[in-house]
Design a protein around this motif. Sequence first.
Motif, PDB file in Angstrom:
ATOM      1  N   SER A 188      23.208  16.691  10.772  1.00  0.00           N
ATOM      2  CA  SER A 188      23.051  16.482  12.205  1.00  0.00           C
ATOM      3  C   SER A 188      24.287  16.971  12.919  1.00  0.00           C
ATOM      4  CB  SER A 188      22.814  14.998  12.495  1.00  0.00           C
ATOM      5  OG  SER A 188      22.793  14.787  13.881  1.00  0.00           O
ATOM      6  N   SER A 189      24.081  17.552  14.085  1.00  0.00           N
ATOM      7  CA  SER A 189      25.200  18.064  14.859  1.00  0.00           C
ATOM      8  C   SER A 189      25.988  16.953  15.516  1.00  0.00           C
ATOM      9  CB  SER A 189      24.673  19.030  15.930  1.00  0.00           C
ATOM     10  OG  SER A 189      23.772  18.358  16.765  1.00  0.00           O
ATOM     11  N   THR A 190      25.494  15.731  15.458  1.00  0.00           N
ATOM     12  CA  THR A 190      26.196  14.636  16.109  1.00  0.00           C
ATOM     13  C   THR A 190      27.277  14.036  15.220  1.00  0.00           C
ATOM     14  OG1 THR A 190      24.500  13.102  15.306  1.00  0.00           O
ATOM     15  CG2 THR A 190      24.166  14.071  17.471  1.00  0.00           C
ATOM     16  N   GLY A 191      27.374  14.520  13.999  1.00  0.00           N
ATOM     17  CA  GLY A 191      28.412  13.977  13.123  1.00  0.00           C
ATOM     18  C   GLY A 191      27.815  13.232  11.975  1.00  0.00           C
ATOM     19  N   ASP A 192      28.612  12.350  11.355  1.00  0.00           N
ATOM     20  CA  ASP A 192      28.158  11.611  10.196  1.00  0.00           C
ATOM     21  C   ASP A 192      27.111  10.596  10.606  1.00  0.00           C
ATOM     22  OD1 ASP A 192      29.951  13.038   8.713  1.00  0.00           O
ATOM     23  OD2 ASP A 192      31.541  11.513   8.839  1.00  0.00           O
ATOM     24  N   GLN A 193      26.023  10.563   9.835  1.00  0.00           N
ATOM     25  CA  GLN A 193      24.966   9.601  10.083  1.00  0.00           C
ATOM     26  C   GLN A 193      25.217   8.351   9.248  1.00  0.00           C
ATOM     27  OE1 GLN A 193      22.209   9.938  12.055  1.00  0.00           O
ATOM     28  NE2 GLN A 193      22.900  11.889  12.855  1.00  0.00           N
ATOM     29  N   GLU A 194      24.713   7.233   9.761  1.00  0.00           N
ATOM     30  CA  GLU A 194      24.806   6.003   9.007  1.00  0.00           C
ATOM     31  C   GLU A 194      23.900   6.083   7.793  1.00  0.00           C
ATOM     32  OE1 GLU A 194      23.940   1.204   9.542  1.00  0.00           O
ATOM     33  OE2 GLU A 194      23.541   2.641  11.139  1.00  0.00           O
ATOM     34  N   LYS A 195      24.379   5.698   6.646  1.00  0.00           N
ATOM     35  CA  LYS A 195      23.604   5.796   5.417  1.00  0.00           C
ATOM     36  C   LYS A 195      22.392   4.875   5.499  1.00  0.00           C
ATOM     37  CE  LYS A 195      23.995   5.727   0.420  1.00  0.00           C
ATOM     38  NZ  LYS A 195      24.870   5.530  -0.733  1.00  0.00           N
ATOM     39  N   THR A 196      21.212   5.456   5.273  1.00  0.00           N
ATOM     40  CA  THR A 196      19.970   4.706   5.377  1.00  0.00           C
ATOM     41  C   THR A 196      19.541   4.230   4.008  1.00  0.00           C
ATOM     42  OG1 THR A 196      18.751   6.769   5.168  1.00  0.00           O
ATOM     43  CG2 THR A 196      19.195   5.978   7.393  1.00  0.00           C
ATOM     44  N   PRO A 197      18.809   3.113   3.928  1.00  0.00           N
ATOM     45  CA  PRO A 197      18.398   2.589   2.637  1.00  0.00           C
ATOM     46  C   PRO A 197      17.302   3.437   2.008  1.00  0.00           C
ATOM     47  CG  PRO A 197      17.444   1.303   4.397  1.00  0.00           C
ATOM     48  CD  PRO A 197      18.382   2.269   5.046  1.00  0.00           C
ATOM     49  N   SER A 198      17.211   3.363   0.700  1.00  0.00           N
ATOM     50  CA  SER A 198      16.169   4.076  -0.012  1.00  0.00           C
ATOM     51  C   SER A 198      14.823   3.400   0.235  1.00  0.00           C
ATOM     52  CB  SER A 198      16.472   4.113  -1.505  1.00  0.00           C
ATOM     53  OG  SER A 198      17.718   4.737  -1.734  1.00  0.00           O
ATOM     54  N   VAL A 199      13.751   4.184   0.115  1.00  0.00           N
ATOM     55  CA  VAL A 199      12.404   3.689   0.356  1.00  0.00           C
ATOM     56  C   VAL A 199      11.644   3.722  -0.957  1.00  0.00           C
ATOM     57  CG1 VAL A 199      10.265   4.017   1.633  1.00  0.00           C
ATOM     58  CG2 VAL A 199      12.450   4.511   2.720  1.00  0.00           C
ATOM     59  N   GLY A 200      11.083   2.581  -1.338  1.00  0.00           N
ATOM     60  CA  GLY A 200      10.311   2.509  -2.565  1.00  0.00           C
ATOM     61  C   GLY A 200       8.830   2.488  -2.276  1.00  0.00           C
ATOM     62  N   LEU A 201       8.037   2.692  -3.318  1.00  0.00           N
ATOM     63  CA  LEU A 201       6.584   2.702  -3.185  1.00  0.00           C
ATOM     64  C   LEU A 201       6.049   1.283  -3.176  1.00  0.00           C
ATOM     65  CD1 LEU A 201       5.599   5.591  -5.628  1.00  0.00           C
ATOM     66  CD2 LEU A 201       5.823   5.682  -3.158  1.00  0.00           C
ATOM     67  N   LEU A 202       5.158   1.009  -2.228  1.00  0.00           N
ATOM     68  CA  LEU A 202       4.471  -0.268  -2.201  1.00  0.00           C
ATOM     69  C   LEU A 202       3.330  -0.245  -3.213  1.00  0.00           C
ATOM     70  CD1 LEU A 202       4.287  -0.927   1.643  1.00  0.00           C
ATOM     71  CD2 LEU A 202       5.911  -1.866   0.008  1.00  0.00           C
ATOM     72  N   PRO A 203       2.826  -1.379  -3.610  1.00  0.00           N
ATOM     73  CA  PRO A 203       1.714  -1.410  -4.567  1.00  0.00           C
ATOM     74  C   PRO A 203       0.504  -0.649  -4.030  1.00  0.00           C
ATOM     75  CG  PRO A 203       2.693  -3.587  -4.375  1.00  0.00           C
ATOM     76  CD  PRO A 203       3.343  -2.738  -3.319  1.00  0.00           C
ATOM     77  N   GLY A 204      -0.012   0.245  -4.854  1.00  0.00           N
ATOM     78  CA  GLY A 204      -1.180   1.030  -4.475  1.00  0.00           C
ATOM     79  C   GLY A 204      -0.878   2.310  -3.735  1.00  0.00           C
ATOM     80  N   GLU A 205       0.372   2.583  -3.399  1.00  0.00           N
ATOM     81  CA  GLU A 205       0.718   3.794  -2.669  1.00  0.00           C
ATOM     82  C   GLU A 205       0.861   4.982  -3.622  1.00  0.00           C
ATOM     83  OE1 GLU A 205       3.049   2.669   1.462  1.00  0.00           O
ATOM     84  OE2 GLU A 205       4.216   3.110  -0.339  1.00  0.00           O
ATOM     85  N   THR A 206       0.555   6.141  -3.105  1.00  0.00           N
ATOM     86  CA  THR A 206       0.740   7.388  -3.832  1.00  0.00           C
ATOM     87  C   THR A 206       1.543   8.344  -2.966  1.00  0.00           C
ATOM     88  OG1 THR A 206      -1.357   8.259  -2.989  1.00  0.00           O
ATOM     89  CG2 THR A 206      -1.403   7.145  -5.137  1.00  0.00           C
TER      90      THR A 206
END
Length: 676
Positions: free
Chosen positions: A70-88
Motif C-alpha cells: 500500500s502506498s500509505t505505508g506499513d499496514q497493521e498485521k491482520t489475523p489469519s483466516v481459517g476455514l469454517l466447517p463445511g467451507e471449501t
Amino acid sequence: MLVRTARLFPFIISHHLHPSRTHSAGQAFRWSAAAASRGVRFMETEVPASNPPAASAESTADGTGQSATSSTGDQEKTPSVGLLPGETVVKEGKAAILFPSANEVFYNPVQEFNRDLTCAVITEFARELLAQRGVKVVVPGEQERVVVSLSEETNEAEAQAEEKNGSEEPAVKAAVGEKCEHGLRVLEGLAASGLRSVRFALEVPGLQSVTANDFSAKAAALIARNAQYNGVSHLLQASCRDASMLMYDMRGKKDRYDVIDLDPYGSPTSFLDAAVQAVSEGGLLCITCTDMAVMAGNSGETCYSKYGSVSIKAKYCHEMALRVILHSLDQRAGVYQRYIQPLLSVSVDFYIRVFVRVFTGQATVKNSASKQALVYNCVGCGAFHLQRMGRRTSNGKHMKYSAATGPPVGPECEHCGQRHQLGGPIWAESIHDLEFVQKVLSAVSGNPSRFGTSKRIEGVLSMVTEELEDVPLYYTVDNLSSTIHCNTPPLLQFRSALLHAGHRVSLSHACKNAIKTDAPPAAIWDIMRCWEKINPVKREKLSPTSPAFKILSTEPSFEACFTVREDANPQSRKRHLTRFQENPQAFWGPKARAKAGGGISADLQDKRKKFQNKRKNQITDSSQLKTFPCKKFKQVRFTKHNLNTHIFLTLKTLKWRFYLHPTKLKVKLVKLVNIA
C-alpha cells in the motif's frame, strides 16, 4: 478469542462509504458481540498470513511475483483466516474464495468468462483514464504493447503515434495490489461471495478502493472474510446495504464511483436509475442481464415494463437484446442530462454484458431521439426495417432537430405479402467502440496467461472488430433458406454473392449463422431467388398464400455470382479462433437464485433432471417401446365402484377422438373389462 474477533469484524459489514473512514472501538465490539451471538467462529488452524506488505504464497505460485503493498505505508498485521466447517476454497484467476457448501451465497463458475472480460476492460479503461492523471498502470506478465490487427494492412501513422505516446512515460506507476491515491474507485453493487471484487483487487492495477456490497448479511460477512483470506483488505471494503440506496447516497460529484459493476440475478432495471447518477463523469458502467427470455421476445409486454422497449421473437433477438438495454440506459441517463457511449456489448451464453461510459452534456443529450429506432419485422419472410425516432440535420455550426417521417414500410410486406410486427425502440447507433475493443484485444493477446479464458476472449473480440458497426441487427442464412424451403447455401458463397453485388457484409458474435449487411431486403431475396434456380424446390407443393410462393413468383432483378471471394472469409475464421464454444458442463446455464434466508435446495439438480426428462425410466432399447404403457391410459384395477367412472372417461375421450357411437363403445369396453 474476543480480541481476534474484534480486530476482524470491523471489515465484515461496513456502512462507511469512504475508504478513509474507520469504525470506532465500540462499533467493533458490537459487531464482535453480534457475531459471537450468531455462533460465528474461526478455526485455530493457521493459514498463510495475508499481510498485504508481504508477497503471498499464491501470487508466487502463479508466477506474478507482485507484492500487495500500500502506498500509505506499513499496514497493521491482520489475523489469519481459517476455514469454517463445511467451507471449501474455490480458485479463479488470482483469487481463492471461501465458499460455503450449503450454497448460502450465489456463485456460478460458468461466468468466469464474464469476470475475465470485465477485468480486461477495466484494466484498459484504467490505462486510458489514469494516463490523463499522470499515472501509468503496470500489468504483471505484460510486455511491450503490440497492436493486434486482423487486417493485413497496417497504419504506420498510428504506430508512430503509439511510439511517441509511449516515450513520455508518467512518473507515477500503479501496480496490481497496490493502493493508488489517484486511482479508480470501484463499486460492485451485488457482490455475493465477493469473487469479482477480490479479483479486481488482485488483477486490476490503478485502484484506489473497491467496495463490495450485498444486501445479504451472510454474503457481506463472507466478502470480508474473503478479503482477509486474499490479503486485499487495504483495497476492498465490504458493505451490507441496498445497492440502489448506496448509489443514491453517492450521487455527489466528489463521491461518485469511477466504475460501477452490476451483475444481478435477472434484470438490472431496478438499479439503473441510481447507477447512471452515481457513476463519475466519463465513468464506466458494467451491466449484465440474464433475463433473456424477456429480452429475446417471449414476453414483449414485460420487456416494455422493465426496459421501455418491446422485444420481438426474431432470429436477431440476441443483438436486439443488447440494443434494448442500451436504449434503457440512455433513456435513464437522459433524465439527468447525461448520455452514454458504448465501449463493448456482447451476447454470451445465457446472458448479455454491456460496458458503457457516461458523460454529462445538455447539448449532446438532444441527439438521443435520433439514436433510437423502431423495428418493423415481417412475420412471413423475416425482413426488417428501422424507423428512427427523431431526425437531426447539420446547419453549419448548429444542429436542427425535427420529427422523423415514416413508416418505411407499407401495410403489407412487399416481398411476401405478410403483416409486420412493431418492436422497439432500440439503440440504433454503434454498440462498440472499435478503437477501445482493439486495445483490449491487443492486451489480452499479448498476455494470454493472464486469464483462463483468454482464447475465447480473443475470439469474441476479434469477431467484434470485424462487425459492421453502422448496421443494426442481422439475418441468418438458415432462416432465409427455410422461408423458401430450399437448401441452405454455404456461408462463404452467400457472403461472396453479397460482395459481388457491391454490398458490405460481416458476421456477428451473437450468432454463428448471422449475416450483417447493408444490402436491402430486396437484394437479399434476389440472391436467394438465384440460389433457388440452382437448387430448385418443388413449386407445386407450395401453398399460394405462403411467403415462399410469393417470393419465388418474382424474378430476380440481377444475376447473383456465388464464386467464393478471398475477402469473404474473415480473419477470425481463417485463424480458427475460439468464437462459439461448446457447453462447458452439464446444467451450465443460469443457477438457482440464492434464498433470502440463505441456502439453496440440495435436490435442485434432481428436480431439474425430473422435469427435463419425458419419462422417469428412460428406454434405450427400441424393442421395448411396444410394451411401454401409454401415459394417458395407465393400467388400473377396476372395481364395482370405479368401473362406471372409467367407462365414462374412456367413452368421452374415444368419442371425441374417433367419432364412434357411445353405446357400441360401452358394450365393447364392458367385454374387455370382463375378460381382464
